[in-house]
Write a protein that holds these residues in place. Structure first.
Motif, mmCIF file in Angstrom:
data_model
loop_
_atom_site.group_PDB
_atom_site.id
_atom_site.type_symbol
_atom_site.label_atom_id
_atom_site.label_comp_id
_atom_site.label_asym_id
_atom_site.label_seq_id
_atom_site.Cartn_x
_atom_site.Cartn_y
_atom_site.Cartn_z
ATOM 1 N N LEU A 101 1.523 8.024 -11.783
ATOM 2 C CA LEU A 101 1.895 8.983 -10.734
ATOM 3 C C LEU A 101 0.939 8.849 -9.563
ATOM 4 C CD1 LEU A 101 3.411 11.489 -9.616
ATOM 5 C CD2 LEU A 101 1.794 12.899 -10.912
ATOM 6 N N ALA A 102 1.487 8.683 -8.353
ATOM 7 C CA ALA A 102 0.637 8.500 -7.174
ATOM 8 C C ALA A 102 1.103 9.374 -6.029
ATOM 9 C CB ALA A 102 0.651 7.034 -6.740
ATOM 10 N N GLU A 103 0.128 9.944 -5.324
ATOM 11 C CA GLU A 103 0.436 10.675 -4.090
ATOM 12 C C GLU A 103 0.243 9.718 -2.916
ATOM 13 O OE1 GLU A 103 -1.270 14.377 -1.399
ATOM 14 O OE2 GLU A 103 -1.606 14.414 -3.576
ATOM 15 N N LEU A 104 1.215 9.675 -2.037
ATOM 16 C CA LEU A 104 1.204 8.764 -0.893
ATOM 17 C C LEU A 104 0.944 9.565 0.371
ATOM 18 C CD1 LEU A 104 1.817 5.808 0.013
ATOM 19 C CD2 LEU A 104 4.207 6.480 0.179
ATOM 20 N N GLU A 105 0.041 9.069 1.200
ATOM 21 C CA GLU A 105 -0.305 9.762 2.443
ATOM 22 C C GLU A 105 -0.436 8.736 3.562
ATOM 23 O OE1 GLU A 105 -4.445 11.402 3.387
ATOM 24 O OE2 GLU A 105 -3.414 13.153 2.569
ATOM 25 N N ILE A 106 0.192 9.006 4.695
ATOM 26 C CA ILE A 106 0.119 8.069 5.823
ATOM 27 C C ILE A 106 -0.179 8.847 7.100
ATOM 28 C CG2 ILE A 106 2.641 8.166 6.058
ATOM 29 C CD1 ILE A 106 2.489 5.309 7.226
ATOM 30 N N MET A 107 -1.012 8.264 7.945
ATOM 31 C CA MET A 107 -1.353 8.893 9.221
ATOM 32 C C MET A 107 -1.285 7.836 10.324
ATOM 33 S SD MET A 107 -4.915 10.750 10.435
ATOM 34 C CE MET A 107 -5.929 9.247 10.392
ATOM 35 N N ILE A 108 -0.421 8.054 11.304
ATOM 36 C CA ILE A 108 -0.424 7.248 12.524
ATOM 37 C C ILE A 108 -1.192 8.065 13.546
ATOM 38 C CG2 ILE A 108 0.947 6.022 14.251
ATOM 39 C CD1 ILE A 108 1.315 4.977 11.389
ATOM 40 N N ALA A 109 -2.456 7.706 13.736
ATOM 41 C CA ALA A 109 -3.361 8.528 14.545
ATOM 42 C C ALA A 109 -3.182 8.309 16.040
ATOM 43 C CB ALA A 109 -4.808 8.251 14.152
ATOM 44 N N GLU A 110 -2.814 7.100 16.430
ATOM 45 C CA GLU A 110 -2.675 6.783 17.850
ATOM 46 C C GLU A 110 -1.276 7.173 18.335
ATOM 47 O OE1 GLU A 110 -4.877 5.700 19.996
ATOM 48 O OE2 GLU A 110 -6.500 5.533 18.529
ATOM 49 N N PRO A 111 -1.175 8.164 19.232
ATOM 50 C CA PRO A 111 0.140 8.652 19.687
ATOM 51 C C PRO A 111 1.040 7.549 20.238
ATOM 52 C CG PRO A 111 -1.604 10.131 20.427
ATOM 53 C CD PRO A 111 -2.283 8.937 19.838
ATOM 54 N N GLY A 112 0.449 6.555 20.906
ATOM 55 C CA GLY A 112 1.246 5.491 21.506
ATOM 56 C C GLY A 112 1.951 4.603 20.499
ATOM 57 N N HIS A 113 1.571 4.721 19.220
ATOM 58 C CA HIS A 113 2.188 3.887 18.182
ATOM 59 C C HIS A 113 3.138 4.694 17.290
ATOM 60 C CE1 HIS A 113 -0.065 0.128 18.841
ATOM 61 N NE2 HIS A 113 -1.019 0.932 19.287
ATOM 62 N N ARG A 114 3.367 5.945 17.645
ATOM 63 C CA ARG A 114 4.307 6.761 16.862
ATOM 64 C C ARG A 114 5.731 6.542 17.357
ATOM 65 N NH1 ARG A 114 0.679 12.252 17.410
ATOM 66 N NH2 ARG A 114 -1.135 11.505 16.243
ATOM 67 N N GLY A 115 6.680 6.811 16.473
ATOM 68 C CA GLY A 115 8.086 6.700 16.846
ATOM 69 C C GLY A 115 8.569 5.284 17.049
ATOM 70 N N LYS A 116 7.851 4.304 16.475
ATOM 71 C CA LYS A 116 8.223 2.900 16.652
ATOM 72 C C LYS A 116 8.540 2.210 15.324
ATOM 73 C CE LYS A 116 5.601 2.349 20.947
ATOM 74 N NZ LYS A 116 4.573 1.585 21.677
ATOM 75 N N GLY A 117 8.694 2.994 14.273
ATOM 76 C CA GLY A 117 9.030 2.426 12.976
ATOM 77 C C GLY A 117 7.841 1.947 12.167
ATOM 78 N N ILE A 118 6.630 2.145 12.698
ATOM 79 C CA ILE A 118 5.442 1.691 11.981
ATOM 80 C C ILE A 118 5.260 2.465 10.679
ATOM 81 C CG2 ILE A 118 2.910 1.695 12.057
ATOM 82 C CD1 ILE A 118 3.053 0.798 14.923
ATOM 83 N N GLY A 119 5.471 3.765 10.737
ATOM 84 C CA GLY A 119 5.317 4.586 9.537
ATOM 85 C C GLY A 119 6.219 4.113 8.411
ATOM 86 N N ARG A 120 7.442 3.787 8.741
ATOM 87 C CA ARG A 120 8.397 3.305 7.744
ATOM 88 C C ARG A 120 7.942 1.968 7.147
ATOM 89 N NH1 ARG A 120 13.988 4.208 7.012
ATOM 90 N NH2 ARG A 120 15.063 2.465 5.997
ATOM 91 N N GLU A 121 7.525 1.056 8.018
ATOM 92 C CA GLU A 121 7.082 -0.253 7.526
ATOM 93 C C GLU A 121 5.854 -0.119 6.626
ATOM 94 O OE1 GLU A 121 5.683 -4.691 9.096
ATOM 95 O OE2 GLU A 121 6.031 -3.097 10.567
ATOM 96 N N VAL A 122 4.873 0.669 7.066
ATOM 97 C CA VAL A 122 3.644 0.844 6.291
ATOM 98 C C VAL A 122 3.945 1.498 4.946
ATOM 99 C CG1 VAL A 122 1.445 2.077 6.197
ATOM 100 C CG2 VAL A 122 2.122 0.895 8.293
ATOM 101 N N THR A 123 4.835 2.491 4.947
ATOM 102 C CA THR A 123 5.187 3.168 3.694
ATOM 103 C C THR A 123 5.817 2.194 2.719
ATOM 104 O OG1 THR A 123 5.496 5.263 4.868
ATOM 105 C CG2 THR A 123 6.461 5.093 2.680
ATOM 106 N N HIS A 124 6.742 1.366 3.191
ATOM 107 C CA HIS A 124 7.337 0.343 2.327
ATOM 108 C C HIS A 124 6.266 -0.597 1.773
ATOM 109 C CE1 HIS A 124 11.691 0.676 3.987
ATOM 110 N NE2 HIS A 124 11.623 1.179 2.778
ATOM 111 N N MET A 125 5.347 -1.040 2.647
ATOM 112 C CA MET A 125 4.300 -1.975 2.217
ATOM 113 C C MET A 125 3.401 -1.342 1.163
ATOM 114 S SD MET A 125 3.331 -3.601 5.962
ATOM 115 C CE MET A 125 1.940 -4.603 5.392
#
Length: 208
Positions: A101-125
């Protein structure tokens, strides 16, 4: 976690690298932001405490952390790695009686990189890494109720609402890794490359 201390994961738009001491000052600056403190349910730390935290994330058996780098910037060897940082991603093994069992946590800290699909890619990886390298069979994500963007992203990735805690104002989303989920993850990360971090850093500097 020792297992990923020399692991670099390269995706289409991001590179994931182990959280090193050189990353701490930039990370510390991020976490002065009240917005990020609220989104991550974190308390501000001194720089010394942040270095202690980095060491624990590197050494503890129940934490696996990567720093997220913007691949386009990172590909330019003349740019310092710390300047390519855009966030971090973590797996926490929260139940000593159940290492699957694992808890997953992701933070895109730089506003200029939000909303570009990075969160989705990183989560998959990160999920693919957790399943194939750490033996994770179930993921949970605890997200603040006001963080609608993250809640929506995890639901798009087929996480289901497991519970809502009104006291902490957070929702827990969960996903069990069956064969169909495993197949989907491996397909989503088919282009991901795993490299030796130190060797890659050395090669990157030589090409400047």
């Amino acid at each position: 976690m020792k297992i990923n201390e020399n692991t670099l994961l390269e995706g289409n738009n991001v590179v994931l690298v182990p959280y090193d001491a050189k990353h701490v000052p930039r990370y510390h600056e991020w976490m002065k932001s009240p917005e990020l403190q609220q989104l991550t349910a974190s308390e501000p730390l001194t720089l010394e405490q942040e270095y202690d935290m980095q060491r624990s994330w590197r050494e503890d058996d129940d934490k696996c952390t990567f720093i997220i780098l913007a691949k386009q910037q990172w590909a330019d060897g003349s740019v310092e790695e710390e300047q390519c940082m855009v966030g971090d991603v973590n797996i926490f093994l929260t139940d000593p009686t159940d290492p699957t069992l694992a808890e997953l946590e992701i933070m895109i800290a730089e506003p200029g990189h939000r909303g570009k699909g990075i969160g989705r890619e990183v989560t998959h990886m990160m999920m693919s890494y957790g399943v194939t390298k750490l033996g994770v069979q179930k993921f949970e994500a605890k997200i603040g109720l006001n963080n609608e963007v993250s809640v929506a992203m995890f639901k798009k990735l087929h996480f289901q609402e497991a519970s809502v805690c009104e006291v902490f104002k957070e929702v827990t989303l969960a996903m069990t890794v069956d064969e169909s989920v495993r197949t989907r993850l491996l397909e989503a990360t088919a282009d991901m490359k795993e490299r030796d971090y130190r060797r890659t850093c050395s090669d990157r500097r030589e090409h400047v």
